[in-house]
Design an enzyme around this catalytic site. Structure first.
Site, PDB file in Angstrom:
ATOM      1  N   ASP A  21       0.675  -1.484   0.017  1.00 47.92           N
ATOM      2  CA  ASP A  21       0.026  -0.064   0.040  1.00 47.92           C
ATOM      3  C   ASP A  21       1.068   1.179  -0.015  1.00 47.92           C
ATOM      4  O   ASP A  21       1.632   1.432   1.003  1.00 47.92           O
ATOM      5  CB  ASP A  21      -0.729   0.115   1.183  1.00 47.92           C
ATOM      6  N   ASN A  23      -0.116   4.469  -0.081  1.00 48.58           N
ATOM      7  CA  ASN A  23      -0.839   5.842   0.334  1.00 48.58           C
ATOM      8  C   ASN A  23      -1.558   5.740   1.480  1.00 48.58           C
ATOM      9  O   ASN A  23      -2.315   6.339   2.054  1.00 48.58           O
ATOM     10  CB  ASN A  23      -1.762   6.412  -0.767  1.00 48.58           C
ATOM     11  N   ASP A  25      -3.983   3.768   2.695  1.00 52.58           N
ATOM     12  CA  ASP A  25      -5.458   3.524   3.020  1.00 52.58           C
ATOM     13  C   ASP A  25      -5.947   2.216   3.405  1.00 52.58           C
ATOM     14  O   ASP A  25      -6.957   1.741   3.314  1.00 52.58           O
ATOM     15  CB  ASP A  25      -6.395   4.271   1.791  1.00 52.58           C
ATOM     16  N   ASP A  29      -1.826  -0.957  -3.778  1.00 59.65           N
ATOM     17  CA  ASP A  29      -1.974  -0.587  -5.054  1.00 59.65           C
ATOM     18  C   ASP A  29      -0.793  -0.649  -5.983  1.00 59.65           C
ATOM     19  O   ASP A  29       0.221  -1.072  -5.784  1.00 59.65           O
ATOM     20  CB  ASP A  29      -2.258   1.180  -4.658  1.00 59.65           C
ATOM     21  N   ASP A  98      -5.126  -9.556 -15.959  1.00 60.18           N
ATOM     22  CA  ASP A  98      -6.453 -10.674 -15.712  1.00 60.18           C
ATOM     23  C   ASP A  98      -7.427 -10.243 -16.424  1.00 60.18           C
ATOM     24  O   ASP A  98      -7.975  -9.342 -15.964  1.00 60.18           O
ATOM     25  CB  ASP A  98      -6.516 -11.033 -14.235  1.00 60.18           C
ATOM     26  N   ASP A 198      -9.608 -15.359 -17.080  1.00 59.08           N
ATOM     27  CA  ASP A 198     -10.107 -16.042 -16.211  1.00 59.08           C
ATOM     28  C   ASP A 198     -11.477 -16.996 -16.602  1.00 59.08           C
ATOM     29  O   ASP A 198     -12.103 -16.701 -17.436  1.00 59.08           O
ATOM     30  CB  ASP A 198     -10.929 -14.711 -15.410  1.00 59.08           C
ATOM     31  N   GLU A 241      -7.271 -20.057 -17.546  1.00 57.01           N
ATOM     32  CA  GLU A 241      -7.821 -20.629 -16.407  1.00 57.01           C
ATOM     33  C   GLU A 241      -8.873 -21.489 -16.682  1.00 57.01           C
ATOM     34  O   GLU A 241      -9.966 -21.246 -16.966  1.00 57.01           O
ATOM     35  CB  GLU A 241      -8.157 -19.698 -15.242  1.00 57.01           C
ATOM     36  N   HIS A 314      -4.730 -17.080  -5.307  1.00 55.18           N
ATOM     37  CA  HIS A 314      -5.409 -16.371  -4.520  1.00 55.18           C
ATOM     38  C   HIS A 314      -6.745 -16.968  -4.235  1.00 55.18           C
ATOM     39  O   HIS A 314      -7.632 -16.738  -3.555  1.00 55.18           O
ATOM     40  CB  HIS A 314      -5.608 -15.017  -5.432  1.00 55.18           C
ATOM     41  N   ASP A 315      -6.763 -18.204  -5.085  1.00 56.24           N
ATOM     42  CA  ASP A 315      -7.948 -19.014  -4.796  1.00 56.24           C
ATOM     43  C   ASP A 315      -7.871 -20.263  -3.876  1.00 56.24           C
ATOM     44  O   ASP A 315      -8.758 -20.959  -3.749  1.00 56.24           O
ATOM     45  CB  ASP A 315      -8.577 -19.381  -6.169  1.00 56.24           C
TER      46      ASP A 315
END
Ligand code: ISL
Ligand code: CA
Length: 554
Positions: A21, A23, A25, A29, A98, A198, A241, A314-315
């Site tokens: 990150d 910034n 928040d 990013d 992606d 995807d 995928e 990530h899955d």
């Protein structure tokens, strides 16, 4: 001919929300990614696959795109992406985006217009009337609920493979296909060099009498997409995928002449323990079955097609927690063993962010700690079935995709150096010991093991073009295989367990210099390189010339 452009590729997957990150928040990013370009270059990876960065209401963290031409403002701007691409190029790294083309967000302008029956968007999605006041016949959607959802405005049902806020695009509509090719071309012009498509094997569907995936249609549509976009530039790398692909269809997707894609992700290895399927009760991981599958795929795809190799994304839950051991002392050994096993295979290796430092599953305690729409939908379903909170958390903990999505652990500072603000998802409390800062200068760390592994993978050509042979296929936890070409051979040993084994004499390394990499450091030393005893989670790769072996067999 094997595709030369794949020879040295090692692809690194970034989940931008959770990487870095810039910034504060609490959300990772694009500038955050750029700020770590030295880290990525030092790791040695060649391409960065960014999971979706387009505008999205984030029902499914970017896998629900509401505009394919706009960057999600949380991640930055288009100019930030341009800067990221330039910075990556200056280190010889390229960017893969992606593309979520099976469906859009229900907030996408196309969907809003389609609901209102506005020309030419009327048939951009799959619409049907109800039957006797009920939904048309259909299955359960992947993220729970029926695949058909009623829309108040259009007074019809629309079809969704995943969540109800991810309506499926209607690929039988030529204008949909044209618009998607335009999207790909737009990003190619920006300097994007790779695309991951995807859930791509869901695009081809027969619509009547019931909606069903149809592989012939998928090939037809992909062929057209290739012709009208990425197929015009042969340097572009594509991966599909393909959740349902078997060997035969993978060959067809990736045939060097007629295939539509450079490689596919097949899921047969990853589905062996039943993670994220049916009841979300994790099963034992059957190594013998894995061996049979690896053999089947490696032999069957060689010289006929190509695949991406991965054990984490990530899955899925973290690979060290899932296939290895987090027990102290074994975290490094099992994680490095898994990486060695994977990197030895044919196909392009993929690293999911954080796996290179040994990030593991989060110690979940309550359902309200989860953010993933799939996990939350399943929690709701289990509650309806009458399961108690403890059992629900247990099932989610073993299966949830959020395990892989916790913030990247850069240092032992607050929030693991991911951000100065509170992260969108909790940091794993093990960040004090599992982090880049601690590993980067430690020669014995997992991170530095990965660096060496990536280096040898690029240097030694057998990894790319060596044929495959399984050795000791009946052993229930020691993976032992060979990659060979002409009279050169490379052997990969990977002990998936704490058990000890004795290697046959004829297979022992002949010289300590032939050990390319080893996760027990004494394995590459003069005294121990040819020790036949294989220790818990031990793994190494070595060259063995044919002659040496023949002499031994005499
Ligand atoms: O069959 C499957 C569902 O269990 C999977 O193989 C399926 O193809 C996969 O889950 C699709 O994943 C991709 O699309 C999803 C998104 O949530 C995932 O993060 C993404 O990787 C919907 O866009
Ligand atoms: Ca941010």
């Amino acid at each position: 001919m094997l595709p030369e452009k794949l020879r040295k590729q090692v692809i690194y997957q970034i989940y931008p929300r959770s990487f870095k990150d810039s910034n504060n928040d609490g959300i990772g990013d694009l500038n955050g990614i750029r700020s770590q370009m030295d880290y990525l270059a030092c790791l040695g990876v060649t391409m960065l696959w960014l999971t979706p960065i387009f505008k999205s209401p984030n029902r499914d963290n970017g896998y629900d795109v509401s505009n394919y031409y706009e960057i999600n403002p949380e991640f930055g701007s288009e100019s930030d992406l341009e800067k990221l691409i330039d910075s990556a190029h200056s280190k010889n790294i390229s960017i893969m985006l992606d593309m979520v083309f099976n469906h859009t967000s229900d907030q996408h302008d196309w969907f809003q217009k389609s609901r209102a029956r506005e020309y030419p968007y009327t048939d951009f999605y799959i619409w049907k009337d109800g039957v006797d006041g009920r939904a048309p016949k259909g299955k359960e959607a992947f993220f729970g609920g029926d695949v058909w959802q009623f829309d108040d405005l259009r007074k019809q049902y629309y079809y969704h493979t995943f969540d109800k806020k991810q309506p499926d695009l209607n690929w039988s509509e030529p204008l949909v296909r044209k618009k998607l090719a335009d999207v790909v071309n737009y990003w190619i012009k920006k300097g994007v060099a790779g695309f991951r498509f995807d859930a791509i094997d869901y695009i081809g569907k027969k619509l009547n009498p019931i909606v069903e995936t149809d592989i012939e249609l998928t090939h037809k549509y992909l062929n057209e997409l290739k012709k009208n976009s990425y197929g015009q530039d042969n340097s572009i790398i594509t991966v599909g995928e393909t959740g349902a692909a078997d060997l035969k269809s993978s060959r067809r997707y990736t045939d060097f002449k007629t295939g539509e894609l450079d490689m596919v992700f097949q899921f047969e290895f990853m589905n062996l323990d039943g993670v994220r399927s049916d009841d979300w009760i994790k099963k034992e991981f059957p190594i013998i079955k894995l061996k049979k599958l690896v053999d089947h795929w490696q032999k069957g795809l060689f010289f006929k097609g190509w695949s991406g190799q991965f054990l984490g994304s990530h899955d899925f839950p973290r690979l060290v927690s899932r296939f290895g051991s987090e027990t102290s002392g074994y975290r490094f050994l099992s994680a490095s063993m898994l990486a060695t096993f994977l990197f030895g295979l044919q196909g392009t290796p993929y690293i999911y962010q954080g796996d290179e430092i040994g990030m593991s599953n989060f110690p979940w305690q309550r359902v309200d700690q989860f953010r993933d729409i799939e996990s939350l939908n399943f929690a709701g379903k289990f509650a309806k079935q009458g399961l108690g909170p403890e059992e629900i958390v247990k099932r989610l903990a073993d299966n949830s995709r959020d395990n892989a999505r916790t913030p990247f652990q850069w240092s032992n500072d607050q929030y693991a150096g991911f951000s100065n603000g509170k992260p969108w998802l909790a940091v794993n409390p093990n960040f004090k010991t599992v982090n880049v800062q601690r590993e980067i200068n430690d020669n014995t760390s997992l991170l530095n093991y990965y660096r060496r592994l990536i280096k040898i993978r690029k240097q030694e050509t057998l990894f790319f073009d060596g044929d495959f042979k399984m050795l000791d296929g009946e052993n229930d936890s020691l993976f032992f295989y060979e990659r060979f070409k002409d009279d050169r051979r490379l052997l990969v040993v990977a002990n998936f367990s704490e058990k000890r084994y004795v290697l046959e004499n004829k297979f022992l390394p002949k010289n300590e210099k032939d050990i390319l990499i080893a996760n027990y450091s004494d394995r590459s030393k003069k005294e121990l390189f040819s020790d036949p005893n294989i220790r818990p989670f031990e793994s190494f790769i070595y060259l063995l010339d044919k002659e040496g072996r023949q002499n031994d067999q005499k």
